[in-house]
Scaffold this active site. Structure first.
Site, PDB file in Angstrom:
ATOM      1  N   ASP A  83      42.825  39.036  27.746  1.00 52.73           N
ATOM      2  CA  ASP A  83      41.851  40.002  28.231  1.00 52.73           C
ATOM      3  C   ASP A  83      42.158  41.492  28.438  1.00 52.73           C
ATOM      4  O   ASP A  83      42.934  41.513  29.247  1.00 52.73           O
ATOM      5  CB  ASP A  83      41.128  39.198  29.406  1.00 52.73           C
ATOM      6  CG  ASP A  83      40.055  39.585  29.996  1.00 52.73           C
ATOM      7  OD1 ASP A  83      39.103  40.143  29.369  1.00 52.73           O
ATOM      8  OD2 ASP A  83      40.021  39.271  31.107  1.00 52.73           O
ATOM      9  N   HIS A  84      41.671  42.319  28.361  1.00 48.60           N
ATOM     10  CA  HIS A  84      41.592  43.592  28.764  1.00 48.60           C
ATOM     11  C   HIS A  84      43.194  44.239  28.256  1.00 48.60           C
ATOM     12  O   HIS A  84      43.902  44.829  29.305  1.00 48.60           O
ATOM     13  CB  HIS A  84      41.694  44.100  30.008  1.00 48.60           C
ATOM     14  CG  HIS A  84      40.122  43.717  30.460  1.00 48.60           C
ATOM     15  ND1 HIS A  84      39.165  44.716  30.223  1.00 48.60           N
ATOM     16  CD2 HIS A  84      39.505  42.753  31.137  1.00 48.60           C
ATOM     17  CE1 HIS A  84      38.004  44.546  30.626  1.00 48.60           C
ATOM     18  NE2 HIS A  84      38.183  43.340  31.108  1.00 48.60           N
ATOM     19  N   HIS A 186      33.195  43.677  37.183  1.00 47.47           N
ATOM     20  CA  HIS A 186      33.836  42.784  37.586  1.00 47.47           C
ATOM     21  C   HIS A 186      33.842  42.175  39.125  1.00 47.47           C
ATOM     22  O   HIS A 186      33.450  43.233  39.802  1.00 47.47           O
ATOM     23  CB  HIS A 186      35.478  43.105  37.134  1.00 47.47           C
ATOM     24  CG  HIS A 186      35.551  43.177  35.670  1.00 47.47           C
ATOM     25  ND1 HIS A 186      36.159  44.117  35.120  1.00 47.47           N
ATOM     26  CD2 HIS A 186      35.599  42.192  34.698  1.00 47.47           C
ATOM     27  CE1 HIS A 186      36.269  44.086  33.826  1.00 47.47           C
ATOM     28  NE2 HIS A 186      35.933  42.792  33.603  1.00 47.47           N
ATOM     29  N   LYS A 190      28.912  42.390  42.786  1.00 55.26           N
ATOM     30  CA  LYS A 190      28.480  43.253  41.465  1.00 55.26           C
ATOM     31  C   LYS A 190      27.182  44.193  41.861  1.00 55.26           C
ATOM     32  O   LYS A 190      27.022  45.107  41.440  1.00 55.26           O
ATOM     33  CB  LYS A 190      28.078  42.138  40.470  1.00 55.26           C
ATOM     34  CG  LYS A 190      29.200  41.407  39.975  1.00 55.26           C
ATOM     35  CD  LYS A 190      28.692  40.473  38.722  1.00 55.26           C
ATOM     36  CE  LYS A 190      29.874  39.370  38.311  1.00 55.26           C
ATOM     37  NZ  LYS A 190      31.074  40.128  38.004  1.00 55.26           N
ATOM     38  N   HIS A 216      31.305  41.293  29.385  1.00 53.56           N
ATOM     39  CA  HIS A 216      32.140  40.903  30.493  1.00 53.56           C
ATOM     40  C   HIS A 216      31.518  41.003  31.884  1.00 53.56           C
ATOM     41  O   HIS A 216      30.235  41.325  32.118  1.00 53.56           O
ATOM     42  CB  HIS A 216      33.231  42.271  30.733  1.00 53.56           C
ATOM     43  CG  HIS A 216      34.370  42.238  29.582  1.00 53.56           C
ATOM     44  ND1 HIS A 216      35.532  42.014  29.773  1.00 53.56           N
ATOM     45  CD2 HIS A 216      34.014  42.217  28.387  1.00 53.56           C
ATOM     46  CE1 HIS A 216      36.119  41.780  28.852  1.00 53.56           C
ATOM     47  NE2 HIS A 216      35.466  42.127  27.623  1.00 53.56           N
ATOM     48  N   ARG A 265      37.413  31.473  40.405  1.00 47.58           N
ATOM     49  CA  ARG A 265      37.994  31.776  41.601  1.00 47.58           C
ATOM     50  C   ARG A 265      37.792  31.337  42.847  1.00 47.58           C
ATOM     51  O   ARG A 265      38.203  30.644  43.945  1.00 47.58           O
ATOM     52  CB  ARG A 265      38.367  33.375  41.743  1.00 47.58           C
ATOM     53  CG  ARG A 265      39.313  33.713  40.587  1.00 47.58           C
ATOM     54  CD  ARG A 265      39.369  35.353  40.742  1.00 47.58           C
ATOM     55  NE  ARG A 265      40.327  35.758  39.653  1.00 47.58           N
ATOM     56  CZ  ARG A 265      40.586  37.411  39.692  1.00 47.58           C
ATOM     57  NH1 ARG A 265      40.451  37.987  40.815  1.00 47.58           N
ATOM     58  NH2 ARG A 265      41.530  37.623  38.633  1.00 47.58           N
TER      59      ARG A 265
HETATM   60  P1  13P Z   1      33.920  38.458  36.388  1.00 45.15           P
HETATM   61  O1  13P Z   1      34.462  39.083  37.603  1.00 45.15           O
HETATM   62  O2  13P Z   1      32.449  38.524  36.467  1.00 45.15           O
HETATM   63  O3  13P Z   1      34.284  36.949  36.418  1.00 45.15           O
HETATM   64  O4  13P Z   1      34.253  38.671  35.016  1.00 45.15           O
HETATM   65  C1  13P Z   1      35.516  38.571  34.337  1.00 45.15           C
HETATM   66  C2  13P Z   1      35.774  39.305  33.093  1.00 45.15           C
HETATM   67  O5  13P Z   1      34.819  40.123  32.631  1.00 45.15           O
HETATM   68  C3  13P Z   1      36.912  39.122  32.601  1.00 45.15           C
HETATM   69  O6  13P Z   1      37.289  40.096  31.586  1.00 45.15           O
HETATM   70  O1  G3H Z   2      38.870  41.705  33.869  1.00 43.17           O
HETATM   71  C1  G3H Z   2      39.235  40.946  34.833  1.00 43.17           C
HETATM   72  C2  G3H Z   2      39.583  39.799  35.151  1.00 43.17           C
HETATM   73  O2  G3H Z   2      38.844  39.210  36.180  1.00 43.17           O
HETATM   74  C3  G3H Z   2      41.227  39.513  35.080  1.00 43.17           C
HETATM   75  O3  G3H Z   2      41.395  39.947  36.445  1.00 43.17           O
HETATM   76  O4  G3H Z   2      43.485  41.570  36.107  1.00 43.17           O
HETATM   77  O5  G3H Z   2      42.858  40.277  38.309  1.00 43.17           O
HETATM   78  O6  G3H Z   2      43.700  38.965  36.374  1.00 43.17           O
HETATM   79  P1  G3H Z   2      42.885  40.172  36.820  1.00 43.17           P
HETATM   80 ZN    ZN Z   3      36.643  42.053  31.904  1.00 45.79          ZN
END
Ligand code: 13P
Ligand code: G3H
Ligand code: ZN
Length: 333
Positions: A83-84, A186, A190, A216, A265
């Site tokens: 992710d990211h 995120h 929001k 996302h 979470r």
């Molecule tokens: P949330 O913070 O809305 O759960 O989004 C998570 C996310 O986009 C992870 O890439």
């Molecule tokens: O995109 C963000 C996700 O919620 C992951 O969050 O970078 O704190 O692990 P994190």
């Molecule tokens: Zn994300």
């Protein structure tokens, strides 16, 4: 069953008209609860780890935990996704660890905060696609930026996706699926009032491309989960997330991957706080991690049903990374 390339899971979801939840993990309990939910609802699933998660788990632990998840659940289509990712190096690390899907978030510079130019995004995304496809690993890119900052992910400002630019971007990079910025962010804070997402962007992009789209920042931040945290000493005022009907509308329009971290979470934190307050004599981590795992599994199973993925685990025969590698080679991707 070995881990499945993300492309197959999402293309099957598009065909079936449902969305697949991509749930974030940092540890064994979160992986277990997601797989409990996938088994219970018979859903295909994507487990995803951020760069922060990889650092927290020291890379090698997550690698072996996800192999355990696949081994324990041979009948569940399961992809492991970065992710990211923020550069080619992060993609290489994920491929080396056996991930079957990688996001390169080229909408932001390597700091995860500063927006890039369109050309910078094309360059880094293309480089990641070229690298990952050689291994049969699928790639997600992003065009436009989300709001909210989570550990350095997010510019703090929303730049909605330009649909025409999205189409040019898909052609230029040859990626497998694309994250759109349609007004979500995120984290748990929001919106201040009920949101109106820019769903016309999904329509406009979908009209010109068959690839799966990604949302996302899709946690719904349910009031009951936040209330549970606050009831047991938490302080989380004025939270608001994405209403489930808004996500379901996007799924109907062609969103196939829905990223959810925050809701998990919240469920975990509420369950742990409850034990700490109600049973202060407890000190065995299993006494609070067991209910935390159950609370996480409950919210994940609920999302799998709401996204329409429930019951679709056995719809298709899963391919391997080798099969996917051959697919990319045959299509010149
Ligand atoms: P949330 O913070 O809305 O759960 O989004 C998570 C996310 O986009 C992870 O890439
Ligand atoms: O995109 C963000 C996700 O919620 C992951 O969050 O970078 O704190 O692990 P994190
Ligand atoms: Zn994300």
């Amino acid at each position: 069953m070995p881990l499945v390339p993300g492309r197959q899971i999402l293309e099957e979801a598009l065909k079936g008209g449902y969305g697949v939840g991509a749930f974030n993990v940092n540890n064994m309990e979160q992986i277990q609860s997601i797989m409990m939910a996938a088994r219970e609802t018979q859903s295909p699933v994507i487990i995803q780890a951020s760069r922060g998660a990889l650092k927290y788990s020291n890379l090698i632990y997550l690698h072996h935990l996800m192999l355990a998840a696949a081994e324990e659940n041979p009948d569940i289509p399961l992809a492991m996704h970065l992710d990211h990712g923020n550069n080619l190096e992060s993609a290489k690390t994920a491929v080396g660890l056996g991930f079957t899907s990688v996001m390169i978030d080229g909408s932001l510079k390597e700091d995860g905060k500063t927006p890039t130019t369109y050309q910078e995004n094309v360059d880094v995304t293309s480089a990641v696609v070229q690298y990952c496809h050689k291994f049969g690993v699928s790639v997600e890119g992003e065009i436009g930026t989300l709001g909210g900052i989570e550990d350095g992910v997010g510019s703090g400002q929303i730049h909605l996706t330009d649909p025409d630019q999205a189409i040019t971007f898909i052609k230029a990079t040859k990626l497998d699926y694309l994250a759109l910025a349609i007004g979500t962010s995120h984290g748990a804070y929001k919106f201040k009032v009920a949101p109106k997402l820019a769903t016309d962007i999904v329509d406009k992009v979908r009209a010109k491309t068959p690839i799966p789209l990604v949302m996302h920042g899709s946690s719904s931040v349910p009031k009951e989960l936040v209330d549970e945290i606050n009831k047991y000493g938490g302080k989380m005022p004025n939270t608001m997330g994405v209403p489930i009907p808004a996500i379901q509308e996007c799924i109907k329009k062609g969103v196939a991957k829905i990223n959810v971290d925050t809701d998990g979470r919240l469920a975990i934190t509420g369950a742990i706080r409850k034990v700490f307050v109600e049973e202060p004599s407890k000190f065995d981590p299993r006494d609070y991690l067991t209910p935390a795992r159950a609370a996480h599994a409950k919210v994940v199973a609920e999302r799998m049903r709401q996204f329409g993925a429930a019951g679709h685990a056995k719809d298709y025969k899963c391919i391997t990374l080798e099969d996917n590698k051959a697919y990319y080679a045959s299509k010149g991707l």
